[in-house]
Design an enzyme around this catalytic site. Sequence first.
Site, PDB file in Angstrom:
ATOM      1  N   ASP A   1       0.861  -1.186   0.000  1.00 18.36           N
ATOM      2  CA  ASP A   1       0.000   0.000   0.000  1.00 18.36           C
ATOM      3  C   ASP A   1       0.901   1.241   0.000  1.00 18.36           C
ATOM      4  O   ASP A   1       1.712   1.415   0.915  1.00 18.36           O
ATOM      5  CB  ASP A   1      -0.875  -0.028   1.276  1.00 18.36           C
ATOM      6  CG  ASP A   1      -1.649   1.253   1.493  1.00 18.36           C
ATOM      7  OD1 ASP A   1      -1.800   2.031   0.543  1.00 18.36           O
ATOM      8  OD2 ASP A   1      -2.099   1.476   2.636  1.00 18.36           O
TER       9      ASP A   1
ATOM     10  N   ALA B   1       0.751   7.195   2.252  1.00 16.11           N
ATOM     11  CA  ALA B   1       1.616   7.827   3.274  1.00 16.11           C
ATOM     12  C   ALA B   1       3.106   7.545   3.085  1.00 16.11           C
ATOM     13  O   ALA B   1       3.910   7.979   3.920  1.00 16.11           O
ATOM     14  CB  ALA B   1       1.197   7.449   4.695  1.00 16.11           C
ATOM     15  N   ALA B   2       3.481   6.890   1.992  1.00 15.65           N
ATOM     16  CA  ALA B   2       4.918   6.675   1.758  1.00 15.65           C
ATOM     17  C   ALA B   2       5.628   8.023   1.612  1.00 15.65           C
ATOM     18  O   ALA B   2       6.731   8.223   2.131  1.00 15.65           O
ATOM     19  CB  ALA B   2       5.132   5.830   0.511  1.00 15.65           C
ATOM     20  N   GLY B   3       4.976   8.948   0.927  1.00 17.08           N
ATOM     21  CA  GLY B   3       5.558  10.287   0.768  1.00 17.08           C
ATOM     22  C   GLY B   3       5.691  11.007   2.102  1.00 17.08           C
ATOM     23  O   GLY B   3       6.635  11.773   2.322  1.00 17.08           O
ATOM     24  N   ASP B   4       4.740  10.775   2.997  1.00 14.66           N
ATOM     25  CA  ASP B   4       4.807  11.411   4.328  1.00 14.66           C
ATOM     26  C   ASP B   4       5.973  10.838   5.130  1.00 14.66           C
ATOM     27  O   ASP B   4       6.702  11.574   5.802  1.00 14.66           O
ATOM     28  CB  ASP B   4       3.481  11.203   5.077  1.00 14.66           C
ATOM     29  CG  ASP B   4       2.293  11.800   4.327  1.00 14.66           C
ATOM     30  OD1 ASP B   4       2.477  12.844   3.675  1.00 14.66           O
ATOM     31  OD2 ASP B   4       1.193  11.221   4.372  1.00 14.66           O
TER      32      ASP B   4
END
Length: 317
Positions: free
Chosen positions: A244, A247-250
Amino acid sequence: MNVVVVGSLNMDVFIPVDTYPGSGETVKGGNAKYLPGGKGANQALAAARQGANVTMVGMVGADANGEALRASLEADGVNCSLVQTFDGPTGIAFVHLEKDGSNRIILSSGANDAFLPDRAEAYKDLVAHADAVLFQLEIPIETVGMLVRVAMEAGVPTYLDPAPARSDVFTHIPKVDWITPNEHEAQLLTGIKVVDATSARLACAKLQQLGAKRVLLKVGSQGTYVADENGLFYQPGIAVPVVDTTAAGDAFTAAFVVEYLRGESVYGAARMACAAGALAVTRLGAQPSLPYRDEVVGFLETVDAALSSKTETTPRE
Ligand code: RIB
């Protein structure tokens, strides 16, 4: 190190889907999961898990989702005492999750939209005394613009994640220390489609002309380009099995900010950021997926060990 995050808090409702409904159509998805999220809250939690002392600034509604979002942040030590409560619903993000881990999100902003500049006046002093302030665009852009100016005037480093994408960012926020777009946001802001190093260089230069001193251009699993006063640098991504991408960028942005504040070079910080982003995509949900610093360091050691064992076993010509 004191990090302030000004932004959104959302309850994310995840629904796995095989296909999307067309107009007038109903499709069945998998079981829904309610997981804490919101770009602001995610970055706050991610920074706390990387070891920063974090204060969250934003608004939730007077409902159970608002309570759950505060609790999720407080469990990892984020100070939520300044998060305001709005007499209305907490923000909700409907996340449609595809089999390849990519997503489509519909946002119902709720309390986040009520966080107008007059409500944010009270945070000027906090922002002016932080070591870094992180912003995104899931709250009114006028509020972001006002507090970015306060931070810039006080000489406090500002990081702007221009998401959700909009083309008028620099009208409201004329200057920022770091901007952290993905390819899609960079294209909307510059008109340049990022497909390779040359177009990345052009997009970063344009963003610097427009008002960002430095750029962290996120190119998903490919890694990141960093443009600062020393030129452009590319940090490759780390290949992982994708569950998934939410929120990887966060996770990426927060890890970069915290490592950089620790005194790490942009290269070292970008490497930690790529590793944090990679770990986040291997797990479901926004906040549940955000890695702790020890995990990121351990993961990088594993990656290095795998690389050096490959090098050692490569037969000599
Ligand atoms: O960046 C990821 C976040 O975007 C999700 O947690 C969701 O709330 C959306 O706002």
